[in-house]
Write a protein that holds these residues in place. Structure first.
Motif, PDB file in Angstrom:
ATOM      1  N   TYR A 134      -2.706  -2.759  11.062  1.00  0.00           N
ATOM      2  CA  TYR A 134      -2.471  -2.136   9.877  1.00  0.00           C
ATOM      3  C   TYR A 134      -1.036  -1.894   9.693  1.00  0.00           C
ATOM      4  CZ  TYR A 134      -7.118  -1.820   7.680  1.00  0.00           C
ATOM      5  OH  TYR A 134      -8.244  -2.030   7.030  1.00  0.00           O
ATOM      6  N   THR A 135      -0.366  -1.368  10.783  1.00  0.00           N
ATOM      7  CA  THR A 135       0.939  -0.987  10.671  1.00  0.00           C
ATOM      8  C   THR A 135       1.839  -2.329  10.579  1.00  0.00           C
ATOM      9  OG1 THR A 135       0.808   0.842  12.207  1.00  0.00           O
ATOM     10  CG2 THR A 135       3.041   0.033  12.176  1.00  0.00           C
ATOM     11  N   ALA A 136       1.412  -3.413  11.430  1.00  0.00           N
ATOM     12  CA  ALA A 136       2.247  -4.777  11.207  1.00  0.00           C
ATOM     13  C   ALA A 136       2.009  -5.412   9.776  1.00  0.00           C
ATOM     14  CB  ALA A 136       1.646  -5.764  12.254  1.00  0.00           C
ATOM     15  N   VAL A 137       0.948  -5.223   9.070  1.00  0.00           N
ATOM     16  CA  VAL A 137       0.922  -5.698   7.652  1.00  0.00           C
ATOM     17  C   VAL A 137       1.586  -4.850   6.938  1.00  0.00           C
ATOM     18  CG1 VAL A 137      -0.962  -5.931   6.085  1.00  0.00           C
ATOM     19  CG2 VAL A 137      -1.293  -6.850   8.285  1.00  0.00           C
ATOM     20  N   GLY A 138       1.462  -3.447   6.798  1.00  0.00           N
ATOM     21  CA  GLY A 138       2.096  -2.478   6.109  1.00  0.00           C
ATOM     22  C   GLY A 138       3.523  -2.639   6.044  1.00  0.00           C
ATOM     23  N   VAL A 139       4.194  -2.719   7.296  1.00  0.00           N
ATOM     24  CA  VAL A 139       5.668  -2.571   7.320  1.00  0.00           C
ATOM     25  C   VAL A 139       6.469  -4.030   6.982  1.00  0.00           C
ATOM     26  CG1 VAL A 139       7.422  -2.639   9.194  1.00  0.00           C
ATOM     27  CG2 VAL A 139       5.525  -0.890   9.244  1.00  0.00           C
ATOM     28  N   SER A 140       5.567  -5.172   7.518  1.00  0.00           N
ATOM     29  CA  SER A 140       6.017  -6.358   7.093  1.00  0.00           C
ATOM     30  C   SER A 140       5.947  -6.681   5.502  1.00  0.00           C
ATOM     31  CB  SER A 140       5.462  -7.379   8.014  1.00  0.00           C
ATOM     32  OG  SER A 140       4.133  -7.377   7.710  1.00  0.00           O
ATOM     33  N   GLY A 141       4.756  -6.188   4.923  1.00  0.00           N
ATOM     34  CA  GLY A 141       4.694  -6.475   3.426  1.00  0.00           C
ATOM     35  C   GLY A 141       5.416  -5.700   2.661  1.00  0.00           C
ATOM     36  N   TYR A 142       5.926  -4.586   3.180  1.00  0.00           N
ATOM     37  CA  TYR A 142       6.898  -3.602   2.155  1.00  0.00           C
ATOM     38  C   TYR A 142       8.312  -4.169   2.376  1.00  0.00           C
ATOM     39  CZ  TYR A 142       9.602   0.466   1.160  1.00  0.00           C
ATOM     40  OH  TYR A 142      10.648   1.131   0.385  1.00  0.00           O
ATOM     41  N   PHE A 143       8.723  -4.690   3.867  1.00  0.00           N
ATOM     42  CA  PHE A 143       9.978  -5.152   3.942  1.00  0.00           C
ATOM     43  C   PHE A 143      10.357  -6.331   3.326  1.00  0.00           C
ATOM     44  CE2 PHE A 143      10.655  -1.904   6.882  1.00  0.00           C
ATOM     45  CZ  PHE A 143      12.043  -1.885   7.541  1.00  0.00           C
ATOM     46  N   ALA A 144       9.107  -7.243   3.032  1.00  0.00           N
ATOM     47  CA  ALA A 144       9.092  -8.728   2.173  1.00  0.00           C
ATOM     48  C   ALA A 144       9.229  -8.224   0.667  1.00  0.00           C
ATOM     49  CB  ALA A 144       8.043  -9.494   2.696  1.00  0.00           C
ATOM     50  N   PHE A 145       8.366  -7.337   0.274  1.00  0.00           N
ATOM     51  CA  PHE A 145       8.541  -7.027  -1.347  1.00  0.00           C
ATOM     52  C   PHE A 145       8.736  -5.604  -1.322  1.00  0.00           C
ATOM     53  CE2 PHE A 145       5.702 -10.440  -0.062  1.00  0.00           C
ATOM     54  CZ  PHE A 145       6.068 -11.474  -0.572  1.00  0.00           C
ATOM     55  N   PRO A 146       9.768  -5.088  -1.341  1.00  0.00           N
ATOM     56  CA  PRO A 146       9.989  -3.293  -1.393  1.00  0.00           C
ATOM     57  C   PRO A 146       9.793  -2.749  -2.823  1.00  0.00           C
ATOM     58  CG  PRO A 146      12.157  -4.794  -1.014  1.00  0.00           C
ATOM     59  CD  PRO A 146      11.107  -5.793  -1.052  1.00  0.00           C
ATOM     60  N   THR A 147      10.051  -3.785  -3.784  1.00  0.00           N
ATOM     61  CA  THR A 147       9.666  -3.210  -5.250  1.00  0.00           C
ATOM     62  C   THR A 147       8.901  -3.883  -5.811  1.00  0.00           C
ATOM     63  OG1 THR A 147      11.658  -4.663  -6.066  1.00  0.00           O
ATOM     64  CG2 THR A 147      12.378  -2.484  -5.165  1.00  0.00           C
ATOM     65  N   SER A 148       8.010  -4.955  -5.292  1.00  0.00           N
ATOM     66  CA  SER A 148       7.263  -5.639  -6.221  1.00  0.00           C
ATOM     67  C   SER A 148       5.880  -6.140  -5.412  1.00  0.00           C
ATOM     68  CB  SER A 148       7.929  -7.063  -6.653  1.00  0.00           C
ATOM     69  OG  SER A 148       8.291  -7.790  -5.535  1.00  0.00           O
ATOM     70  N   VAL A 149       5.668  -5.273  -4.454  1.00  0.00           N
ATOM     71  CA  VAL A 149       4.298  -5.469  -3.536  1.00  0.00           C
ATOM     72  C   VAL A 149       3.163  -5.406  -4.466  1.00  0.00           C
ATOM     73  CG1 VAL A 149       4.532  -3.311  -2.609  1.00  0.00           C
ATOM     74  CG2 VAL A 149       3.282  -5.498  -1.136  1.00  0.00           C
ATOM     75  N   SER A 150       2.187  -6.187  -4.157  1.00  0.00           N
ATOM     76  CA  SER A 150       1.137  -6.162  -4.805  1.00  0.00           C
ATOM     77  C   SER A 150       0.025  -5.182  -4.086  1.00  0.00           C
ATOM     78  CB  SER A 150       0.199  -7.552  -5.086  1.00  0.00           C
ATOM     79  OG  SER A 150      -1.150  -7.267  -5.474  1.00  0.00           O
ATOM     80  N   SER A 151      -0.944  -4.479  -4.654  1.00  0.00           N
ATOM     81  CA  SER A 151      -1.937  -3.732  -3.990  1.00  0.00           C
ATOM     82  C   SER A 151      -2.589  -4.477  -3.068  1.00  0.00           C
ATOM     83  CB  SER A 151      -2.863  -3.026  -5.034  1.00  0.00           C
ATOM     84  OG  SER A 151      -3.430  -3.982  -5.715  1.00  0.00           O
ATOM     85  N   ASN A 152      -2.750  -5.866  -3.222  1.00  0.00           N
ATOM     86  CA  ASN A 152      -3.310  -6.619  -2.107  1.00  0.00           C
ATOM     87  C   ASN A 152      -2.204  -7.309  -1.886  1.00  0.00           C
ATOM     88  OD1 ASN A 152      -4.601  -8.654  -0.670  1.00  0.00           O
ATOM     89  ND2 ASN A 152      -5.649  -9.593  -2.253  1.00  0.00           N
ATOM     90  N   VAL A 153      -1.606  -7.327  -0.613  1.00  0.00           N
ATOM     91  CA  VAL A 153      -0.535  -8.032  -0.173  1.00  0.00           C
ATOM     92  C   VAL A 153      -0.397  -9.419  -0.153  1.00  0.00           C
ATOM     93  CG1 VAL A 153      -0.871  -7.845   2.316  1.00  0.00           C
ATOM     94  CG2 VAL A 153       1.509  -7.817   1.559  1.00  0.00           C
ATOM     95  N   LEU A 154      -1.664 -10.125  -0.180  1.00  0.00           N
ATOM     96  CA  LEU A 154      -1.726 -11.379  -0.089  1.00  0.00           C
ATOM     97  C   LEU A 154      -1.422 -12.099  -1.297  1.00  0.00           C
ATOM     98  CD1 LEU A 154      -4.957 -12.065   2.151  1.00  0.00           C
ATOM     99  CD2 LEU A 154      -2.657 -12.261   2.975  1.00  0.00           C
ATOM    100  N   ASN A 155      -1.707 -11.298  -2.530  1.00  0.00           N
ATOM    101  CA  ASN A 155      -1.242 -11.944  -3.840  1.00  0.00           C
ATOM    102  C   ASN A 155       0.278 -11.934  -3.968  1.00  0.00           C
ATOM    103  OD1 ASN A 155      -3.888 -12.114  -4.113  1.00  0.00           O
ATOM    104  ND2 ASN A 155      -4.152 -10.088  -5.364  1.00  0.00           N
ATOM    105  N   SER A 156       0.897 -11.125  -3.033  1.00  0.00           N
ATOM    106  CA  SER A 156       2.502 -11.262  -3.203  1.00  0.00           C
ATOM    107  C   SER A 156       3.295 -12.669  -2.660  1.00  0.00           C
ATOM    108  CB  SER A 156       3.036 -10.152  -2.507  1.00  0.00           C
ATOM    109  OG  SER A 156       2.474  -8.777  -3.120  1.00  0.00           O
ATOM    110  N   PHE A 157       2.394 -13.068  -1.942  1.00  0.00           N
ATOM    111  CA  PHE A 157       2.915 -14.315  -1.395  1.00  0.00           C
ATOM    112  C   PHE A 157       2.750 -15.599  -2.372  1.00  0.00           C
ATOM    113  CE2 PHE A 157       2.233 -11.688   2.245  1.00  0.00           C
ATOM    114  CZ  PHE A 157       3.586 -11.671   3.095  1.00  0.00           C
ATOM    115  N   PRO A 158       3.521 -16.753  -2.066  1.00  0.00           N
ATOM    116  CA  PRO A 158       3.165 -17.868  -3.050  1.00  0.00           C
ATOM    117  C   PRO A 158       1.615 -18.447  -2.564  1.00  0.00           C
ATOM    118  CG  PRO A 158       5.301 -18.021  -1.812  1.00  0.00           C
ATOM    119  CD  PRO A 158       4.521 -16.996  -1.291  1.00  0.00           C
TER     120      PRO A 158
END
Length: 275
Positions: A134-158
């Motif tokens: 959970y730490t790896a997913v949360g930190v990497s997802g936030y660093f990748a999309f700091p202002t536009s991350v979706s509640s489901n982080v998978l939806n933020s990727f292409p």
């Protein structure tokens, strides 16, 4: 639905589903972490828009997610039942004999059997894997999309990212396999209620099938109406957090009741009787 209709699942089915769930979780965490780091390093300034610490009321919104991630209460009984009485694989630093734990400090666990030592190792391993994942997913997802991350982080990727698509398929497969595992205890609880309230000792096959159809229909309808995975996790985590608090309060009251006895028209605690 076909997997939910049988009266029970075979033990090997649960074993394979549990193994697939762990592998799917680890792959998803690795895929999101890799793609998240790649997205962050592709920016000119990887720290742009990132706030390392945020102390306001919005940070409390993550509490339900944390509670959901560490919700192990429903699995403890099943895991304990599957453990060997004399575990052969333990965490190396754990003492291997119950007698060794008596010499530890007052805050250390005190397992009295070898099977409880195995359960302690399973709990530590489970918590460590969940914490790291959970730490790896949360930190990497936030660093990748700091202002536009979706509640489901998978939806933020292409949508054409093959690694992320495989992660979505893995999560879907794990959910399909875990659904019957969660359904059977729920249906058994309804059958126990019918036994307690209506004195139905043996539930007919048609009634058991009806309960299954109603259960599947209600959960599928909820899934169709609520399409945001983040909202689902927040709802479950918030519900579980209140349930945990209620469990703690009821457990405390139960211990108080057990420690007291009714004597001479009033309650007398056993501690005062000893005095």
């Amino acid at each position: 639905l076909p997997a939910c209709l049988p009266a029970c699942w075979h033990a090997w089915c649960a074993e394979y589903v549990s193994a697939a769930a762990v592998l799917g979780f680890l792959y998803t965490a690795a895929a999101v972490s890799t793609r998240g780091i790649q997205a962050a390093t592709s920016r000119r300034d990887p720290m742009e828009g990132i706030s390392l610490f945020n102390f306001d009321l919005r940070s409390l919104y993550s509490v339900s997610i944390v509670v959901f991630g560490f919700n192990c209460h429903a699995n403890v009984v099943g895991v304990f039942w599957e453990l060997e009485h004399y575990p052969h694989r333990l965490i190396p630093r754990l003492p291997s004999s119950p007698g060794h734990y008596s010499a530890l400090g007052p805050l250390a666990p005190k397992p009295t059997t070898y099977k409880l030592i195995g359960m302690l190792g399973a709990i530590i391993s489970y918590m460590a894997i969940i914490l790291l994942g959970y730490t790896a997913v949360g930190v990497s997802g936030y660093f990748a999309f700091p202002t536009s991350v979706s509640s489901n982080v998978l939806n933020s990727f292409p949508a054409d990212d093959i690694a992320i698509q495989v992660a979505r398929a893995a999560i879907g497969g794990v959910c399909m396999g875990s659904y019957p595992l969660n359904h059977h205890p729920a249906r058994k609880a309804w059958e126990d209620l019918l036994d307690a309230w209506l004195d139905v000792r043996v539930v007919p096959a048609w009634l058991s099938s009806l309960l299954t159809v109603l259960f599947v229909a209600s959960t599928v309808s909820t899934a169709v109406l609520v399409t945001d995975l983040g909202s689902v996790l927040h709802m479950i985590g918030g519900t579980v957090s209140w349930r945990c608090r209620l469990d703690h309060v009821l457990s405390m009251l139960s211990f108080i009741l057990v420690s007291c006895t009714f004597r001479g028209g009033g309650w007398m605690c056993l501690t005062s009787m000893r005095a």
